[in-house]
Design a protein around this motif. Structure first.
Motif, PDB file in Angstrom:
ATOM      1  N   SER A 150      77.828 135.706  13.934  1.00 16.89           N
ATOM      2  CA  SER A 150      79.276 135.898  14.011  1.00 16.89           C
ATOM      3  C   SER A 150      79.975 134.544  13.903  1.00 16.89           C
ATOM      4  O   SER A 150      79.563 133.576  14.539  1.00 16.89           O
ATOM      5  CB  SER A 150      79.652 136.546  15.343  1.00 16.89           C
ATOM      6  N   PRO A 151      81.037 134.460  13.108  1.00 17.16           N
ATOM      7  CA  PRO A 151      81.760 133.199  12.975  1.00 17.16           C
ATOM      8  C   PRO A 151      82.330 132.731  14.314  1.00 17.16           C
ATOM      9  O   PRO A 151      82.627 133.536  15.200  1.00 17.16           O
ATOM     10  CB  PRO A 151      82.881 133.539  11.985  1.00 17.16           C
ATOM     11  N   LEU A 152      82.489 131.410  14.444  1.00 15.96           N
ATOM     12  CA  LEU A 152      83.054 130.802  15.643  1.00 15.96           C
ATOM     13  C   LEU A 152      84.393 130.159  15.306  1.00 15.96           C
ATOM     14  O   LEU A 152      84.527 129.475  14.284  1.00 15.96           O
ATOM     15  CB  LEU A 152      82.114 129.733  16.198  1.00 15.96           C
ATOM     16  N   LEU A 153      85.383 130.387  16.156  1.00 14.81           N
ATOM     17  CA  LEU A 153      86.670 129.704  16.046  1.00 14.81           C
ATOM     18  C   LEU A 153      86.711 128.618  17.115  1.00 14.81           C
ATOM     19  O   LEU A 153      86.329 128.859  18.261  1.00 14.81           O
ATOM     20  CB  LEU A 153      87.825 130.686  16.247  1.00 14.81           C
ATOM     21  N   GLU A 154      87.162 127.424  16.741  1.00 14.26           N
ATOM     22  CA  GLU A 154      87.096 126.299  17.670  1.00 14.26           C
ATOM     23  C   GLU A 154      88.439 125.584  17.769  1.00 14.26           C
ATOM     24  O   GLU A 154      89.111 125.350  16.761  1.00 14.26           O
ATOM     25  CB  GLU A 154      86.034 125.302  17.208  1.00 14.26           C
ATOM     26  N   ALA A 155      88.832 125.249  18.995  1.00 15.37           N
ATOM     27  CA  ALA A 155      90.029 124.456  19.249  1.00 15.37           C
ATOM     28  C   ALA A 155      89.631 123.262  20.112  1.00 15.37           C
ATOM     29  O   ALA A 155      88.814 123.401  21.031  1.00 15.37           O
ATOM     30  CB  ALA A 155      91.097 125.290  19.962  1.00 15.37           C
ATOM     31  N   ARG A 156      90.211 122.084  19.819  1.00 13.18           N
ATOM     32  CA  ARG A 156      89.873 120.864  20.551  1.00 13.18           C
ATOM     33  C   ARG A 156      91.113 120.030  20.851  1.00 13.18           C
ATOM     34  O   ARG A 156      92.078 120.037  20.101  1.00 13.18           O
ATOM     35  CB  ARG A 156      88.902 119.988  19.748  1.00 13.18           C
ATOM     36  N   TRP A 157      91.009 119.284  21.951  1.00  9.98           N
ATOM     37  CA  TRP A 157      91.952 118.213  22.268  1.00  9.98           C
ATOM     38  C   TRP A 157      91.165 116.926  22.395  1.00  9.98           C
ATOM     39  O   TRP A 157      90.079 116.919  22.989  1.00  9.98           O
ATOM     40  CB  TRP A 157      92.664 118.496  23.597  1.00  9.98           C
ATOM     41  N   ALA A 171      87.255 103.980  23.671  1.00  9.01           N
ATOM     42  CA  ALA A 171      86.698 105.162  24.329  1.00  9.01           C
ATOM     43  C   ALA A 171      87.415 106.381  23.792  1.00  9.01           C
ATOM     44  O   ALA A 171      88.619 106.339  23.521  1.00  9.01           O
ATOM     45  CB  ALA A 171      86.866 105.074  25.838  1.00  9.01           C
ATOM     46  N   ASP A 172      86.662 107.456  23.611  1.00  9.76           N
ATOM     47  CA  ASP A 172      87.210 108.678  23.039  1.00  9.76           C
ATOM     48  C   ASP A 172      86.620 109.857  23.798  1.00  9.76           C
ATOM     49  O   ASP A 172      85.404 109.932  23.988  1.00  9.76           O
ATOM     50  CB  ASP A 172      86.841 108.758  21.557  1.00  9.76           C
ATOM     51  N   VAL A 173      87.466 110.764  24.277  1.00  8.83           N
ATOM     52  CA  VAL A 173      86.990 111.974  24.939  1.00  8.83           C
ATOM     53  C   VAL A 173      87.558 113.186  24.202  1.00  8.83           C
ATOM     54  O   VAL A 173      88.663 113.136  23.661  1.00  8.83           O
ATOM     55  CB  VAL A 173      87.385 112.029  26.431  1.00  8.83           C
ATOM     56  N   SER A 174      86.789 114.267  24.188  1.00  7.68           N
ATOM     57  CA  SER A 174      87.188 115.469  23.464  1.00  7.68           C
ATOM     58  C   SER A 174      86.764 116.698  24.252  1.00  7.68           C
ATOM     59  O   SER A 174      85.609 116.792  24.674  1.00  7.68           O
ATOM     60  CB  SER A 174      86.547 115.475  22.078  1.00  7.68           C
ATOM     61  N   ALA A 175      87.679 117.631  24.446  1.00  7.49           N
ATOM     62  CA  ALA A 175      87.390 118.890  25.132  1.00  7.49           C
ATOM     63  C   ALA A 175      87.709 120.036  24.184  1.00  7.49           C
ATOM     64  O   ALA A 175      88.771 120.048  23.541  1.00  7.49           O
ATOM     65  CB  ALA A 175      88.214 119.008  26.403  1.00  7.49           C
ATOM     66  N   GLY A 176      86.780 120.993  24.084  1.00  9.90           N
ATOM     67  CA  GLY A 176      86.994 122.077  23.143  1.00  9.90           C
ATOM     68  C   GLY A 176      86.471 123.408  23.638  1.00  9.90           C
ATOM     69  O   GLY A 176      85.750 123.488  24.642  1.00  9.90           O
ATOM     70  N   TYR A 177      86.844 124.459  22.916  1.00  6.83           N
ATOM     71  CA  TYR A 177      86.385 125.813  23.228  1.00  6.83           C
ATOM     72  C   TYR A 177      86.052 126.515  21.923  1.00  6.83           C
ATOM     73  O   TYR A 177      86.864 126.519  20.983  1.00  6.83           O
ATOM     74  CB  TYR A 177      87.460 126.595  23.985  1.00  6.83           C
ATOM     75  N   ARG A 178      84.855 127.107  21.854  1.00  5.87           N
ATOM     76  CA  ARG A 178      84.432 127.881  20.700  1.00  5.87           C
ATOM     77  C   ARG A 178      84.410 129.352  21.062  1.00  5.87           C
ATOM     78  O   ARG A 178      83.702 129.756  21.982  1.00  5.87           O
ATOM     79  CB  ARG A 178      83.040 127.452  20.236  1.00  5.87           C
ATOM     80  N   TYR A 179      85.164 130.141  20.318  1.00  9.34           N
ATOM     81  CA  TYR A 179      85.244 131.582  20.533  1.00  9.34           C
ATOM     82  C   TYR A 179      84.455 132.292  19.451  1.00  9.34           C
ATOM     83  O   TYR A 179      84.710 132.121  18.259  1.00  9.34           O
ATOM     84  CB  TYR A 179      86.705 132.030  20.507  1.00  9.34           C
ATOM     85  N   ARG A 180      83.470 133.091  19.861  1.00 12.22           N
ATOM     86  CA  ARG A 180      82.651 133.828  18.900  1.00 12.22           C
ATOM     87  C   ARG A 180      83.308 135.172  18.613  1.00 12.22           C
ATOM     88  O   ARG A 180      83.628 135.936  19.526  1.00 12.22           O
ATOM     89  CB  ARG A 180      81.237 134.029  19.434  1.00 12.22           C
ATOM     90  N   THR A 181      83.502 135.455  17.337  1.00  7.83           N
ATOM     91  CA  THR A 181      84.225 136.664  16.958  1.00  7.83           C
ATOM     92  C   THR A 181      83.392 137.930  17.104  1.00  7.83           C
ATOM     93  O   THR A 181      83.936 139.029  17.089  1.00  7.83           O
ATOM     94  CB  THR A 181      84.722 136.555  15.504  1.00  7.83           C
ATOM     95  N   GLY A 182      82.078 137.800  17.240  1.00  9.06           N
ATOM     96  CA  GLY A 182      81.214 138.962  17.411  1.00  9.06           C
ATOM     97  C   GLY A 182      80.352 138.822  18.651  1.00  9.06           C
ATOM     98  O   GLY A 182      80.778 138.271  19.661  1.00  9.06           O
ATOM     99  N   GLU A 183      79.121 139.303  18.571  1.00  8.41           N
ATOM    100  CA  GLU A 183      78.216 139.214  19.706  1.00  8.41           C
ATOM    101  C   GLU A 183      77.776 137.773  19.950  1.00  8.41           C
ATOM    102  O   GLU A 183      77.696 136.978  19.034  1.00  8.41           O
ATOM    103  CB  GLU A 183      76.992 140.096  19.470  1.00  8.41           C
ATOM    104  N   GLY A 184      77.479 137.486  21.208  1.00 10.11           N
ATOM    105  CA  GLY A 184      77.032 136.148  21.567  1.00 10.11           C
ATOM    106  C   GLY A 184      78.045 135.441  22.444  1.00 10.11           C
ATOM    107  O   GLY A 184      79.225 135.822  22.501  1.00 10.11           O
ATOM    108  N   THR A 244      78.259 117.651  25.899  1.00 10.30           N
ATOM    109  CA  THR A 244      77.987 118.711  26.866  1.00 10.30           C
ATOM    110  C   THR A 244      78.455 120.045  26.295  1.00 10.30           C
ATOM    111  O   THR A 244      79.588 120.165  25.822  1.00 10.30           O
ATOM    112  CB  THR A 244      78.706 118.454  28.198  1.00 10.30           C
ATOM    113  N   THR A 245      77.569 121.049  26.337  1.00 14.09           N
ATOM    114  CA  THR A 245      77.899 122.390  25.877  1.00 14.09           C
ATOM    115  C   THR A 245      77.524 123.396  26.960  1.00 14.09           C
ATOM    116  O   THR A 245      76.404 123.371  27.477  1.00 14.09           O
ATOM    117  CB  THR A 245      77.128 122.745  24.591  1.00 14.09           C
ATOM    118  N   VAL A 246      78.461 124.267  27.306  1.00 11.95           N
ATOM    119  CA  VAL A 246      78.232 125.302  28.307  1.00 11.95           C
ATOM    120  C   VAL A 246      78.540 126.653  27.663  1.00 11.95           C
ATOM    121  O   VAL A 246      79.651 126.877  27.179  1.00 11.95           O
ATOM    122  CB  VAL A 246      79.119 125.110  29.553  1.00 11.95           C
TER     123      VAL A 246
END
Length: 280
Positions: A162-169, A184-197, A223-225
């Protein structure tokens, strides 16, 4: 992840002025295993300028992290892959990025060969703030992955995940460390899976130090959770160190290593990579 060191020279001349040490986070994975190329960064490309980065990695794992975070069991995992990142400044405040990976895995003697495209991503990054010292951007994009490739017929799983949609700051700062131009560079993001998973929460950090011309040292954390069903929760903490050597104004070479230093329900991976950057 690859740093955009060329921005320093284009804004400050070949001397690489410290005020404009605007380096972005590495194309890491170039660095993160599974070619999780983390190209989000606080800085964007200049309009009409860009870079292309080709990365080769090799990784293996003989242990895994259990659900309580301890290392357990003997596993047999190896991966070899080549990835491509293209980053281009469409406008002075807007950059378009694309990534693709080709590779092969071996897990418990089962080959997961991917002679063709195994994953691809496309994103846009917009600058929301910038000064001589600080920068901030937001990014949105999507990615798709083929988890099994030629092993489909053996595991009875076909097609793409399933494709993943991702948003980052992303936020970054330029400063001096022991008298050396650094960032120094920091990045926080969220990946939303459009299907199962499971969905994924991402947190990346990069420290870059211009040790001396033409060498930059890069230290990174990825880091990935997994944010899904409790039975499928996984955590991966990956560390990476590399050296970037400027061959010329247009070309740079990066070499380094990485390892999963902590986790939950993930492989204890370790590996090495090399990347060639071309700036245009």
């Amino acid at each position: 992840m690859q740093a955009r060191l060329w921005q320093t020279r284009r804004r400050s001349g070949a001397s690489g002025g410290r005020r404009s040490f605007a380096v972005a986070s590495l194309a890491a994975m170039c660095a993160a295993l599974y070619a999780e190329v983390s190209h989000s960064a606080a800085w964007v490309q200049e309009q009409g300028a860009g870079q292309a980065i080709v990365t080769g990695i090799y990784a293996r794992a003989d242990k895994a992290f259990s659900d309580d975070g301890s290392q357990t069991g003997a596993v047999d995992f190896q991966k070899g892959a080549v990835s491509l990142l293209i980053d281009y400044g469409v406008l002075s405040w807007l950059t378009v990025s694309g990534t693709a990976e080709f590779g092969s895995d071996t897990s418990e003697r089962l080959p997961f060969r991917r002679p063709g495209l195994s994953n691809a991503a496309l994103s846009v990054r917009a600058q929301v703030y910038r000064s001589d010292r600080y920068a901030m951007s937001v990014e949105i994009g999507g990615r798709t992955e083929d988890a099994y490739g030629e092993a489909d017929r053996l595991v009875d799983t076909f097609g793409w995940d399933s494709p993943l949609l991702e948003a980052r700051w992303s936020g970054g700062a330029n400063f001096e460390l022991f008298g050396r131009a650094s960032f120094a560079d920091v990045s926080a993001g969220y990946r939303y899976r459009t299907g199962e998973g499971p969905d994924e929460v991402l947190l990346d950090a990069t420290l870059g130090v211009r040790a001396f011309d033409p060498v930059t040292l890069l230290f990174q954390s990825f880091t990935t959770v997994a944010d899904g069903d409790i039975a499928a929760i996984s955590v991966r903490q990956k560390a990476q160190a590399s050296v970037v050597y400027d061959l010329s104004e247009a070309w740079s070479l990066q070499t380094g290593g990485f390892a999963t230093v902590a986790g939950q329900n993930v492989l204890a991976e370790r590996g090495a990579f090399a990347a060639l950057w071309y700036r245009f």
